[in-house]
Design a protein around this motif. Structure first.
Motif, PDB file in Angstrom:
ATOM      1  N   LEU A 143       2.387  14.803  -0.409  1.00 37.82           N
ATOM      2  CA  LEU A 143       2.560  13.799   0.244  1.00 37.82           C
ATOM      3  C   LEU A 143       2.863  14.172   1.840  1.00 37.82           C
ATOM      4  N   ALA A 144       2.312  13.510   2.764  1.00 36.02           N
ATOM      5  CA  ALA A 144       2.506  13.929   4.214  1.00 36.02           C
ATOM      6  C   ALA A 144       3.750  13.178   4.707  1.00 36.02           C
ATOM      7  N   ASN A 178       7.795   5.865  -3.550  1.00 34.39           N
ATOM      8  CA  ASN A 178       8.100   6.502  -5.102  1.00 34.39           C
ATOM      9  C   ASN A 178       8.523   8.026  -4.940  1.00 34.39           C
ATOM     10  N   VAL A 179       7.682   8.727  -4.217  1.00 31.57           N
ATOM     11  CA  VAL A 179       7.747   9.988  -4.174  1.00 31.57           C
ATOM     12  C   VAL A 179       8.571  10.488  -3.189  1.00 31.57           C
ATOM     13  N   ASP A 205      10.915   1.666  -9.288  1.00 27.84           N
ATOM     14  CA  ASP A 205       9.551   1.892  -9.025  1.00 27.84           C
ATOM     15  C   ASP A 205       9.086   0.729  -8.185  1.00 27.84           C
ATOM     16  N   LEU A 223       0.792  -1.126   0.105  1.00 31.51           N
ATOM     17  CA  LEU A 223       0.223  -0.092  -0.044  1.00 31.51           C
ATOM     18  C   LEU A 223       0.927   1.166   0.023  1.00 31.51           C
ATOM     19  N   ARG A 262       3.815   5.628  -2.469  1.00 33.22           N
ATOM     20  CA  ARG A 262       4.292   7.046  -1.651  1.00 33.22           C
ATOM     21  C   ARG A 262       5.737   6.930  -1.573  1.00 33.22           C
ATOM     22  N   ARG A 267       6.314   0.280  -6.644  1.00 33.06           N
ATOM     23  CA  ARG A 267       5.017  -0.834  -6.854  1.00 33.06           C
ATOM     24  C   ARG A 267       5.447  -1.924  -7.175  1.00 33.06           C
ATOM     25  N   ILE A 302      11.171   9.255  -2.591  1.00 33.87           N
ATOM     26  CA  ILE A 302      12.606   9.079  -2.691  1.00 33.87           C
ATOM     27  C   ILE A 302      13.078  10.456  -3.495  1.00 33.87           C
TER      28      ILE A 302
END
Lengths: 253, 340
Positions: free
Chosen positions: B235-236, B221-222, B280, B215, B219, B282, B224
């Motif tokens: 993003l929190a 991914n962002v 990636d 899950l 997030r 995911r 890094i």
């Protein structure tokens, strides 16, 4: 529209931003200038909601930044820091990350997101860079790809921190022309600049900062040749009469 | 280049990787059940698994020795590999892994302590391991953040932390040898002492951790891209990082409860998968999970067969594989720049 109302912030007791009030209207192109350490970047981070003021308010579209839902703000306001880590990603994947504020819980891109990514890559003419990994790109190419990510974010406001620092002149011009295009397509641009002739050439408003204070905000023509510039920077700007000049302003004693 | 050609090359490369790793994993799982001191022919293994055991001794071997052990390999390998992936991302440090930054040792000390204070309470043991792992993760993260420590500093701090905790474990185990049933297996990492009970208590940590990792992957991914970029994308950041660390700790704790201080899976597997499949997360979560299970199963089979009838702890083999790889990462400056 971005409004600052008596915004102050200090780091470890040392004031970084003192009582700054300003309005950046929708569709404006503003450059923040001032000596190193005068608080330009800090002010930009306050507007990007990466820092919170100790006193005063920052508003975006009439609503205080604290009252904006995180993702809703990210769909309106894109921020490009001057330094950032450089993970080994192909460029198109970075641009895809620009769609993050639009993704659902599973964070999967939809067809509409892919279309937005393709548009952003097209708008920044970075098609040829899309497959390359970020660390192998040159500084100018990286900046272009990061701008593409910000374009994919489809915000109406773009906050840029010295986007042309460390770049060769022709890359600087390329990036600034790109920013100008984005501005003309309707984006509000707020940019920290270190090159005065460049800032005066592209901005419609120039903000001069010194020691955390906003000294002046005016059109470049109004500030050109002013004593204020000389006081802050030690030199002033004059209009060039050379029709072939890269920037129609030059530094002068 | 026209836009269409970009979209056509956009699909991530090596789509076959996940099915291949899954198929290899399945084969290794069957091999792991079939091979050992008393080899069982494959057809018999399959029939026993389907509930048609030819005799009780086969049934007992499969269900009380080989199957729990093989599942333990899958769970521990998966958990360590994914924990390594998450820690590398969250610490922005390609040398991080649960073994290297001291998370395993922290969980290990917690396991020994709980065996001392609450002998026989497996429930407390796994919970303690989780708390220990989480504590170390937070400590290491705080150190990295406060001091802006470099990659190498973080690794050295991990060595120091590990040494302190291993020393504490040594002290306890020297004074109370009965705390650990199989000392070598615990220290080096091995599956000899595994039974259904330990799987039952540690399994949920691994499975929940894995589900959370899936899950969180989008997030991560962002994350890094750096705190500022991630935050400006909505993003929190702090909350996400906290959840990722929590998740890595649950995975590492589960692995330590099952396999002891098993090293290097968490380091090498994420690296190899990132090299093969890109950055990636995911995709990487699934790939590292599968590859972690595969490599652990493979090494455990070797550990049983190499010096049969003697068995060596699987951690020895993983060290022979992993330590040279670690050296390579330390010395390879080019890659270092890519990941920093």
């Amino acid at each position: 529209m971005i409004e600052l109302e008596h915004v102050s912030l200090s780091f470890a007791g040392k004031p970084a931003i003192s009582e700054v009030s300003a309005v950046f209207p929708r569709g404006s192109f503003t450059c923040l200038i001032g000596a190193n350490g005068c608080g330009k970047t800090t002010l930009l981070k306050l507007i990007a909601h990466l820092l919170k003021p100790e006193s005063g308010k920052v508003r975006f579209d009439g609503r205080a930044l604290d009252d904006w839902p995180r993702l809703a703000l990210a769909r309106r306001l894109a921020y490009l820091p001057q330094t950032r880590p450089l993970p080994a990603l192909p460029a198109y994947m970075l641009v895809e990350h620009g769609r993050f504020p639009y993704l659902g819980f599973a964070k999967r891109l939809t067809a509409a997101d892919h279309a937005a990514v393709a548009r952003a890559i097209g708008a920044t003419q970075s098609e040829a860079l899309a497959e390359a990994e970020l660390p192998v790109l040159s500084g100018g190419e990286r900046q272009r790809v990061f701008l593409a990510a910000a374009v994919a974010q489809e915000t109406d406001c773009l906050l840029l921190d010295e986007p042309t620092t460390y770049l060769d002149t022709h890359y600087q011009i390329e990036i600034m022309e790109l920013v100008r295009q984005l501005h003309q397509s309707g984006k509000t641009v707020l940019m920290v600049a270190h090159d005065l002739p460049q800032a005066f050439t592209y901005a419609d408003t120039v903000c001069i900062m010194q020691e955390g204070r906003l000294l002046a905000a005016a059109a470049p023509q109004a500030l050109c040749g002013s004593e204020l510039l000389r006081e802050v920077f030690g030199y002033t700007l004059r209009r060039s009469t050379d029709a072939g000049a890269l920037y129609p302003y030059y530094l002068s004693r | 280049m026209p836009i269409s050609s970009i979209s056509s090359t956009r699909s991530p490369n090596r789509r076959w990787l996940a099915p291949l790793l899954a198929a290899v994993g399945l084969l290794l799982l069957l091999a792991s059940i079939s091979l050992g001191a008393a080899p069982l022919p494959l057809p018999e293994v399959v029939r026993t698994l389907l509930g048609q055991a030819p005799d009780t001794s086969t049934y007992n071997i499969v269900f009380f020795a080989r199957l729990p052990r093989s599942l333990a390999c899958v769970l521990a390998g998966t958990a360590l590999a994914v924990a390594g992936l998450l820690l590398q991302a969250v610490l922005n440090n390609s040398l991080a892994s649960p073994g290297i930054i001291g998370v395993n040792a922290g969980a290990g000390l917690a396991v020994v302590l709980s065996a001392f204070f609450f002998p026989g309470l497996l429930f407390v043991r796994t919970l303690a391991a989780f708390a220990g792992a989480f504590g170390i993760c937070l400590l290491v993260y705080a150190v990295a953040r406060k001091t802006g420590a470099s990659r190498i500093t973080l690794v050295l701090a991990g060595v120091a932390v590990s040494s302190i905790f291993t020393a504490a474990i040594d002290t306890l185990v020297t004074l109370y040898p009965e705390l650990l049933m199989d000392r070598a297996s615990f220290y080096i990492g091995g599956f000899r002492a595994v039974d259904w009970d330990s799987l039952l208590f540690a399994g949920p940590y691994v499975l929940l951790g894995l589900a959370a990792a899936v899950l969180l992957a989008g997030r991560v991914n962002v994350l890094i891209l750096g705190d500022e970029v991630a935050a400006s994308l909505g993003l929190a950041v702090e909350r996400c990082r906290f959840l990722v660390i929590l998740c890595a700790a649950a995975l590492a704790a589960g692995a330590v409860c099952i396999a002891g201080l098993l090293g290097f899976v968490g380091l090498i597997v994420p690296h190899i998968m990132r090299l093969l499949a890109g950055n990636d997360h995911r995709r990487l979560v699934w790939l590292t999970a599968l590859a972690g299970a595969d490599i652990t199963l493979f090494c455990d089979i070797l550990a049983r067969l190499l010096f049969a009838p003697y068995e060596i702890p699987v951690g020895i083999l993983l060290s022979f594989l992993g330590a040279p790889f670690f050296l390579y990462l330390l010395l390879n400056r080019q890659r270092r720049r890519c990941f920093d």
